[in-house]
Enzyme design. Structure first.
Site, short mmCIF file in Angstrom:
data_model
loop_
_atom_site.label_atom_id
_atom_site.label_comp_id
_atom_site.label_asym_id
_atom_site.label_seq_id
_atom_site.Cartn_x
_atom_site.Cartn_y
_atom_site.Cartn_z
N SER A 181 -28.01 -9.54 9.47
CA SER A 181 -28.85 -8.92 10.50
C SER A 181 -30.15 -9.68 10.77
O SER A 181 -30.98 -9.18 11.53
CB SER A 181 -29.18 -7.48 10.08
OG SER A 181 -30.12 -7.48 9.02
N GLY A 200 -27.96 -1.77 2.64
CA GLY A 200 -29.05 -2.13 3.55
C GLY A 200 -30.00 -0.95 3.79
O GLY A 200 -29.80 0.16 3.30
N SER A 219 -27.77 -3.42 19.13
CA SER A 219 -29.17 -3.81 18.91
C SER A 219 -29.91 -4.13 20.20
O SER A 219 -29.34 -4.72 21.13
CB SER A 219 -29.18 -5.05 18.01
OG SER A 219 -30.45 -5.66 18.05
N GLU A 228 -31.85 -6.40 20.43
CA GLU A 228 -31.85 -7.87 20.49
C GLU A 228 -30.85 -8.35 21.56
O GLU A 228 -31.00 -9.46 22.07
CB GLU A 228 -31.50 -8.40 19.09
CG GLU A 228 -31.60 -9.89 18.90
CD GLU A 228 -33.02 -10.47 18.91
OE1 GLU A 228 -34.00 -9.72 18.77
OE2 GLU A 228 -33.13 -11.70 19.07
N TYR A 262 -27.03 -14.25 16.61
CA TYR A 262 -26.90 -12.85 16.18
C TYR A 262 -26.68 -11.94 17.38
O TYR A 262 -25.77 -11.10 17.40
CB TYR A 262 -28.16 -12.44 15.41
CG TYR A 262 -28.32 -10.94 15.20
CD1 TYR A 262 -27.63 -10.27 14.20
CD2 TYR A 262 -29.19 -10.21 16.02
CE1 TYR A 262 -27.80 -8.90 14.02
CE2 TYR A 262 -29.37 -8.85 15.85
CZ TYR A 262 -28.67 -8.19 14.84
OH TYR A 262 -28.83 -6.83 14.66
P1 NAP Z 1 -29.75 -4.81 6.48
O1 NAP Z 1 -30.79 -4.12 5.69
O2 NAP Z 1 -29.80 -6.27 6.67
O3 NAP Z 1 -28.34 -4.41 5.84
C1 NAP Z 1 -27.14 -5.07 6.21
C2 NAP Z 1 -26.01 -4.57 5.34
O4 NAP Z 1 -24.80 -5.23 5.71
C3 NAP Z 1 -26.21 -4.83 3.83
O5 NAP Z 1 -25.72 -3.71 3.13
C4 NAP Z 1 -25.30 -6.03 3.60
O6 NAP Z 1 -24.85 -6.14 2.26
C5 NAP Z 1 -24.15 -5.66 4.51
N1 NAP Z 1 -23.23 -6.78 4.82
C6 NAP Z 1 -23.56 -7.99 5.34
N2 NAP Z 1 -22.44 -8.72 5.51
C7 NAP Z 1 -21.39 -7.98 5.07
C8 NAP Z 1 -20.00 -8.17 4.98
N3 NAP Z 1 -19.43 -9.31 5.38
N4 NAP Z 1 -19.23 -7.16 4.50
C9 NAP Z 1 -19.78 -6.02 4.10
N5 NAP Z 1 -21.10 -5.77 4.13
C10 NAP Z 1 -21.90 -6.74 4.63
O7 NAP Z 1 -29.68 -4.17 7.95
P2 NAP Z 1 -30.29 -2.79 8.50
O8 NAP Z 1 -31.68 -3.03 8.94
O9 NAP Z 1 -29.94 -1.69 7.57
O10 NAP Z 1 -29.44 -2.63 9.85
C11 NAP Z 1 -28.17 -1.95 9.87
C12 NAP Z 1 -27.38 -2.40 11.09
O11 NAP Z 1 -28.13 -2.10 12.27
C13 NAP Z 1 -27.10 -3.90 11.15
O12 NAP Z 1 -25.83 -4.05 11.76
C14 NAP Z 1 -28.18 -4.45 12.07
O13 NAP Z 1 -27.73 -5.62 12.70
C15 NAP Z 1 -28.31 -3.29 13.04
N6 NAP Z 1 -29.63 -3.12 13.68
C16 NAP Z 1 -30.75 -3.07 12.91
C17 NAP Z 1 -31.97 -2.86 13.51
C18 NAP Z 1 -33.24 -2.76 12.69
O14 NAP Z 1 -34.33 -2.87 13.30
N7 NAP Z 1 -33.15 -2.53 11.40
C19 NAP Z 1 -32.05 -2.68 14.91
C20 NAP Z 1 -30.87 -2.74 15.64
C21 NAP Z 1 -29.66 -2.95 15.02
P3 NAP Z 1 -25.61 -7.05 1.14
O15 NAP Z 1 -26.61 -6.11 0.50
O16 NAP Z 1 -24.51 -7.42 0.24
O17 NAP Z 1 -26.26 -8.20 1.86
N1 GDD Z 2 -38.99 -12.41 10.22
C1 GDD Z 2 -40.17 -12.94 10.63
N2 GDD Z 2 -40.93 -13.64 9.74
N3 GDD Z 2 -40.54 -12.74 11.91
C2 GDD Z 2 -41.73 -13.24 12.30
C3 GDD Z 2 -42.56 -13.96 11.44
C4 GDD Z 2 -42.13 -14.17 10.09
O1 GDD Z 2 -42.81 -14.79 9.28
N4 GDD Z 2 -43.68 -14.30 12.12
C5 GDD Z 2 -43.55 -13.84 13.36
N5 GDD Z 2 -42.36 -13.19 13.49
C6 GDD Z 2 -41.85 -12.57 14.71
C7 GDD Z 2 -40.46 -13.04 15.11
O2 GDD Z 2 -40.52 -14.30 15.78
C8 GDD Z 2 -40.04 -11.87 16.03
O3 GDD Z 2 -40.53 -12.09 17.32
C9 GDD Z 2 -40.76 -10.67 15.44
O4 GDD Z 2 -41.71 -11.18 14.50
C10 GDD Z 2 -39.85 -9.68 14.72
O5 GDD Z 2 -39.05 -10.40 13.80
P1 GDD Z 2 -38.13 -9.65 12.71
O6 GDD Z 2 -38.94 -8.67 11.95
O7 GDD Z 2 -37.40 -10.71 11.94
O8 GDD Z 2 -37.13 -8.78 13.61
P2 GDD Z 2 -36.29 -9.15 14.90
O9 GDD Z 2 -36.92 -8.46 16.07
O10 GDD Z 2 -36.04 -10.59 15.02
O11 GDD Z 2 -34.87 -8.48 14.56
C11 GDD Z 2 -34.79 -7.16 14.01
O12 GDD Z 2 -34.67 -6.22 15.04
C12 GDD Z 2 -33.48 -6.32 15.83
C13 GDD Z 2 -33.57 -5.23 16.90
O13 GDD Z 2 -34.37 -5.64 17.96
C14 GDD Z 2 -33.58 -7.14 13.07
O14 GDD Z 2 -33.59 -5.93 12.34
C15 GDD Z 2 -32.29 -7.22 13.83
O15 GDD Z 2 -31.19 -7.01 12.95
C16 GDD Z 2 -32.29 -6.14 14.91
O16 GDD Z 2 -31.09 -6.17 15.65
#
Ligand code: NAP
Ligand code: GDD
Length: 324
Positions: A84, A11, A125, A127, A149
């Protein structure tokens, strides 16, 4: 040499964290699940590093988690793996809960039983704050999750606190607000926008369909945020920290910033699709990162407009290469 065990290596965050830990001289043991297509694009450049070891595993598989931790005896464990995507969690709630909630439980049990002296990072998160109107959100803000989630993340977050208190384990949870990068998954809104803008600019796409443009998020850069994960595990006492920029912007503002930078007209190319709205929206996330700053000296370096430009420029380059 310290050993770090990372779940979710394929990821966005896994790739930045692995780079950081390798630079710091760690041996990195990185767990990936088996997928039918190759999913290692984000870490292919690390494969030749002698301190980087990719192993197969799954958060679904307790026996495998126990075996991996016994074999590699990590000093630090970073639990990043998850389904995620928030909207997808409404469509696959059981799978999401299975990986996010039960997966964390399985890893915590393996950690407690095999290497309890290690330190554990949990990817919590923003979220989890859901539709709580109180802002800015901090470590003490009430959790009112608004998606399957987020409900699963709340379970995992509470379980980490419970294991820390019940068994005296060094477990820290980072309550990370949205963080993005050129390596962000293509279905998250920022990357969807920057990739589409690049394709439109190069004449490869005409329309971009989006959902709710009014939602506001506190968007930071993933490269900055993985540093906070590492810092948490260097503290003597485990704790929970909000990691955020302290600024919030709407999806519309991000869209405008990218299209303006790309010299594209939003009205000409962007359409709203009801299909992309969520059953329940989180309207506003805004974090207060002052605890992380005061306790660990962590500060974000990249802010909103720098992030939008960085992602668009990277996608322009990516699409150019892809289309030759
Ligand atoms: P991501 O790009 O969606 O990566 C998720 C990773 O988890 C991928 O490597 C995926 O593997 C792996 N995975 C999913 N299910 C699995 C399973 N059953 N066993 C082993 N591996 C598995 O997420 P990210 O943005 O890097 O985020 C990392 C973490 O931070 C996540 O837990 C997410 O919920 C949390 N988080 C993210 C954000 C954000 O804004 N990015 C904010 C707050 C929290 P595959 O490649 O095989 O799918
Ligand atoms: N994905 C997506 N696609 N979101 C959209 C779209 C679209 O076409 N149009 C509008 N949005 C709005 C969603 O409704 C949401 O309010 C916002 O854009 C952000 O959506 P995402 O980028 O999908 O992120 P997220 O905030 O729902 O979740 C991400 O952040 C969380 C932390 O606050 C993810 O990375 C989660 O894994 C993470 O925990």
């Amino acid at each position: 040499m310290k050993t770090a065990f990372i779940t979710g290596i394929t990821g966005q965050d896994g790739s930045y964290l692995a780079e950081l830990l390798l630079l710091k001289g760690y041996k990195v043991v990185a767990m990936k699940r088996r997928t039918s297509l190759i999913s290692t694009d984000r870490v292919n450049h690390l494969m030749d590093n002698k301190n980087f070891h990719m192993v197969y595993g799954n958060l679904n598989d307790s026996g495998c988690l126990h075996r991996l931790l016994i074999e590699h005896k990590p000093d630090e464990i970073y639990n990043l793996a998850a389904q995620s995507h928030v909207r997808v969690s409404f469509e696959t709630p059981e799978e999401t809960t299975e990986f996010v909630a039960m997966g964390t439980l399985r890893l915590l049990e393996a950690f407690r039983n095999t290497c309890p002296k290690a330190r554990f990072y949990q990817a919590s998160s923003s979220e989890m704050f859901g539709d709580n109107p109180e802002h800015p959100q901090r470590e003490t803000t009430r959790l009112t999750p608004a998606s399957p989630y987020a409900c699963a993340k709340v379970y995992a977050h509470n379980l980490c606190r419970n294991y820390r208190e019940s068994y005296g384990l060094h477990i820290s949870s980072g309550i990370l607000f949205n963080h993005e990068s050129p390596r962000r998954g293509e279905t998250f809104v920022t990357r969807k926008i920057t990739l589409a803008a690049a394709r439109i600019k190069l004449g490869l796409q005409d329309k971009l369909y989006l959902g709710n443009l009014d939602a506001k998020r506190d968007w930071g850069f993933a490269g900055d945020y993985v540093a906070a994960m590492w810092m948490m595990l260097q503290q003597d006492t485990p704790d929970d920290y909000v990691v955020a920029t302290g600024e919030t912007h709407s999806v519309k503002e991000f869209l405008d910033a990218v299209f303006e930078h790309a010299e594209l007209d939003v009205n000409e190319h962007v359409e709203i699709s009801e299909r992309l709205f969520r059953p329940h929206e989180v309207p506003l996330l805004l974090g207060d990162p002052s605890k992380a700053e005061q306790a660990m000296g962590w500060k974000p370096k990249v802010k909103f407009s720098g992030l939008a430009k960085m992602m668009y420029e990277a996608d322009l380059e990516f699409v150019r290469k892809e289309s030759v």
